[in-house]
Design a protein around this motif. Structure first.
Motif, PDB file in Angstrom:
ATOM      1  N   TRP A  29       0.848  -1.194   0.000  1.00  0.00           N
ATOM      2  CA  TRP A  29       0.000   0.000   0.000  1.00  0.00           C
ATOM      3  C   TRP A  29       0.880   1.238   0.000  1.00  0.00           C
ATOM      4  CZ3 TRP A  29      -5.216   0.073  -0.522  1.00  0.00           C
ATOM      5  CH2 TRP A  29      -5.890  -1.129  -0.326  1.00  0.00           C
ATOM      6  N   HIS A  30       0.453   2.269  -0.716  1.00  0.00           N
ATOM      7  CA  HIS A  30       1.187   3.531  -0.766  1.00  0.00           C
ATOM      8  C   HIS A  30       0.204   4.687  -0.741  1.00  0.00           C
ATOM      9  CE1 HIS A  30       4.885   1.429  -1.699  1.00  0.00           C
ATOM     10  NE2 HIS A  30       4.213   0.736  -2.591  1.00  0.00           N
ATOM     11  N   VAL A  31       0.663   5.816  -0.202  1.00  0.00           N
ATOM     12  CA  VAL A  31      -0.153   7.025  -0.218  1.00  0.00           C
ATOM     13  C   VAL A  31      -0.165   7.549  -1.651  1.00  0.00           C
ATOM     14  CG1 VAL A  31      -0.400   9.377   0.638  1.00  0.00           C
ATOM     15  CG2 VAL A  31       0.408   7.578   2.176  1.00  0.00           C
ATOM     16  N   LYS A  32      -1.347   7.663  -2.216  1.00  0.00           N
ATOM     17  CA  LYS A  32      -1.490   8.165  -3.584  1.00  0.00           C
ATOM     18  C   LYS A  32      -1.736   9.675  -3.581  1.00  0.00           C
ATOM     19  CE  LYS A  32      -1.949   6.983  -7.930  1.00  0.00           C
ATOM     20  NZ  LYS A  32      -0.860   6.423  -8.677  1.00  0.00           N
ATOM     21  N   GLY A  81     -11.000  18.519   7.601  1.00  0.00           N
ATOM     22  CA  GLY A  81      -9.931  17.650   8.078  1.00  0.00           C
ATOM     23  C   GLY A  81      -9.084  17.134   6.939  1.00  0.00           C
ATOM     24  N   ARG A  82      -8.372  16.052   7.217  1.00  0.00           N
ATOM     25  CA  ARG A  82      -7.484  15.444   6.220  1.00  0.00           C
ATOM     26  C   ARG A  82      -7.981  14.049   5.871  1.00  0.00           C
ATOM     27  NH1 ARG A  82      -1.205  16.973   7.213  1.00  0.00           N
ATOM     28  NH2 ARG A  82      -1.555  19.181   7.559  1.00  0.00           N
ATOM     29  N   GLU A  83      -7.882  13.742   4.602  1.00  0.00           N
ATOM     30  CA  GLU A  83      -8.176  12.413   4.106  1.00  0.00           C
ATOM     31  C   GLU A  83      -7.020  12.009   3.201  1.00  0.00           C
ATOM     32  OE1 GLU A  83     -11.916  12.837   2.137  1.00  0.00           O
ATOM     33  OE2 GLU A  83     -13.030  12.567   3.985  1.00  0.00           O
ATOM     34  N   ALA A  84      -6.866  10.711   3.012  1.00  0.00           N
ATOM     35  CA  ALA A  84      -5.803  10.229   2.134  1.00  0.00           C
ATOM     36  C   ALA A  84      -6.356   9.148   1.218  1.00  0.00           C
ATOM     37  CB  ALA A  84      -4.649   9.669   2.954  1.00  0.00           C
ATOM     38  N   LEU A  85      -5.746   9.040   0.060  1.00  0.00           N
ATOM     39  CA  LEU A  85      -6.052   7.963  -0.872  1.00  0.00           C
ATOM     40  C   LEU A  85      -4.882   6.998  -0.827  1.00  0.00           C
ATOM     41  CD1 LEU A  85      -7.357  10.046  -3.890  1.00  0.00           C
ATOM     42  CD2 LEU A  85      -8.711   8.825  -2.187  1.00  0.00           C
ATOM     43  N   LEU A  86      -5.166   5.735  -0.478  1.00  0.00           N
ATOM     44  CA  LEU A  86      -4.152   4.706  -0.442  1.00  0.00           C
ATOM     45  C   LEU A  86      -4.315   3.830  -1.669  1.00  0.00           C
ATOM     46  CD1 LEU A  86      -4.256   3.563   3.294  1.00  0.00           C
ATOM     47  CD2 LEU A  86      -2.882   5.363   2.245  1.00  0.00           C
ATOM     48  N   SER A  87      -3.200   3.436  -2.261  1.00  0.00           N
ATOM     49  CA  SER A  87      -3.224   2.667  -3.500  1.00  0.00           C
ATOM     50  C   SER A  87      -2.533   1.327  -3.311  1.00  0.00           C
ATOM     51  CB  SER A  87      -2.521   3.478  -4.592  1.00  0.00           C
ATOM     52  OG  SER A  87      -2.414   2.736  -5.772  1.00  0.00           O
ATOM     53  N   VAL A 143       2.148   1.587  12.242  1.00  0.00           N
ATOM     54  CA  VAL A 143       2.561   1.385  10.856  1.00  0.00           C
ATOM     55  C   VAL A 143       2.471   2.711  10.144  1.00  0.00           C
ATOM     56  CG1 VAL A 143       1.648   0.514   8.673  1.00  0.00           C
ATOM     57  CG2 VAL A 143       2.002  -1.041  10.522  1.00  0.00           C
ATOM     58  N   LYS A 144       3.462   2.989   9.304  1.00  0.00           N
ATOM     59  CA  LYS A 144       3.410   4.186   8.452  1.00  0.00           C
ATOM     60  C   LYS A 144       3.381   3.739   6.997  1.00  0.00           C
ATOM     61  CE  LYS A 144       4.893   8.228  10.786  1.00  0.00           C
ATOM     62  NZ  LYS A 144       5.420   9.524  10.584  1.00  0.00           N
ATOM     63  N   ILE A 145       2.387   4.198   6.282  1.00  0.00           N
ATOM     64  CA  ILE A 145       2.288   3.951   4.850  1.00  0.00           C
ATOM     65  C   ILE A 145       2.783   5.222   4.180  1.00  0.00           C
ATOM     66  CG2 ILE A 145       0.740   3.433   2.941  1.00  0.00           C
ATOM     67  CD1 ILE A 145      -1.122   2.122   4.998  1.00  0.00           C
ATOM     68  N   ARG A 146       3.770   5.098   3.346  1.00  0.00           N
ATOM     69  CA  ARG A 146       4.446   6.268   2.776  1.00  0.00           C
ATOM     70  C   ARG A 146       4.015   6.559   1.348  1.00  0.00           C
ATOM     71  NH1 ARG A 146       7.456   7.975   6.638  1.00  0.00           N
ATOM     72  NH2 ARG A 146       8.500   6.545   8.025  1.00  0.00           N
ATOM     73  N   PHE A 147       4.255   7.789   0.941  1.00  0.00           N
ATOM     74  CA  PHE A 147       4.003   8.240  -0.421  1.00  0.00           C
ATOM     75  C   PHE A 147       5.007   7.571  -1.352  1.00  0.00           C
ATOM     76  CE2 PHE A 147       4.997  11.124  -3.938  1.00  0.00           C
ATOM     77  CZ  PHE A 147       3.733  11.255  -4.498  1.00  0.00           C
ATOM     78  N   LYS A 148       4.517   7.110  -2.489  1.00  0.00           N
ATOM     79  CA  LYS A 148       5.397   6.552  -3.506  1.00  0.00           C
ATOM     80  C   LYS A 148       5.030   7.203  -4.821  1.00  0.00           C
ATOM     81  CE  LYS A 148       6.751   2.346  -5.859  1.00  0.00           C
ATOM     82  NZ  LYS A 148       6.474   0.934  -6.061  1.00  0.00           N
ATOM     83  N   GLY A 149       5.916   8.051  -5.309  1.00  0.00           N
ATOM     84  CA  GLY A 149       5.660   8.726  -6.569  1.00  0.00           C
ATOM     85  C   GLY A 149       5.799   7.794  -7.744  1.00  0.00           C
ATOM     86  N   ASP A 150       5.186   8.133  -8.853  1.00  0.00           N
ATOM     87  CA  ASP A 150       5.324   7.336 -10.063  1.00  0.00           C
ATOM     88  C   ASP A 150       6.731   7.497 -10.602  1.00  0.00           C
ATOM     89  OD1 ASP A 150       2.696   6.556  -9.896  1.00  0.00           O
ATOM     90  OD2 ASP A 150       1.974   8.213 -11.138  1.00  0.00           O
ATOM     91  N   THR A 151       7.392   6.380 -10.862  1.00  0.00           N
ATOM     92  CA  THR A 151       8.753   6.415 -11.399  1.00  0.00           C
ATOM     93  C   THR A 151       8.857   5.583 -12.637  1.00  0.00           C
ATOM     94  OG1 THR A 151       9.402   4.610  -9.942  1.00  0.00           O
ATOM     95  CG2 THR A 151       9.878   6.844  -9.200  1.00  0.00           C
TER      96      THR A 151
END
Length: 114
Positions: free
Chosen positions: A46-49, A57-63, A106-114
């Motif tokens: 899983w990664h932060v999209k 507030g804050r929301e996140a999209l996980l991919s 647990v920390k789910i981190r951002f993963k940019g498109d590479t």
């Protein structure tokens, strides 16, 4: 219909739709006590999209490659790990697991498109 209710229904629809495609255990499904020891494994792919910040507030999209995208918010409970989203930053999401599993973070981190 309230905005929060709409998000809940949308999340349910996404979860049901991705259930058929799931070849891996989905951490957003009902809690299974026998899997406490491996809960961090559930989040490996899983990664932060993206992060959505508003006055509400804050929301996140996980991919996830095979399970799709999940929208989460601070305070949201994750039944499969008896956990809760405790923090959403621009680059990571923090999830804290509670008993009956051993308390973990647990920390789910951002993963940019590479």
């Amino acid at each position: 219909m309230k905005k929060d209710n709409l998000y809940c229904w949308l999340l349910i629809v996404i979860m049901v739709a991705t259930k058929a495609l799931a070849s891996e255990r989905d951490p957003f499904q009902p809690f299974d006590l026998s899997r406490c020891s491996a809960f961090t494994h559930y989040f490996e792919r899983w990664h932060v999209k993206g992060v959505l910040i508003s006055e509400l507030g804050r929301e996140a999209l996980l991919s996830h490659p095979s399970l799709g995208i999940k929208r989460i918010a601070i305070g949201m409970n994750l039944p499969s790990i008896n956990g809760q989203v405790t923090q959403i930053e621009l680059s990571a999401v923090e999830i804290r697991v509670a008993p009956p599993c051993l308390p973990k973070l647990v920390k789910i981190r951002f993963k940019g498109d590479t």
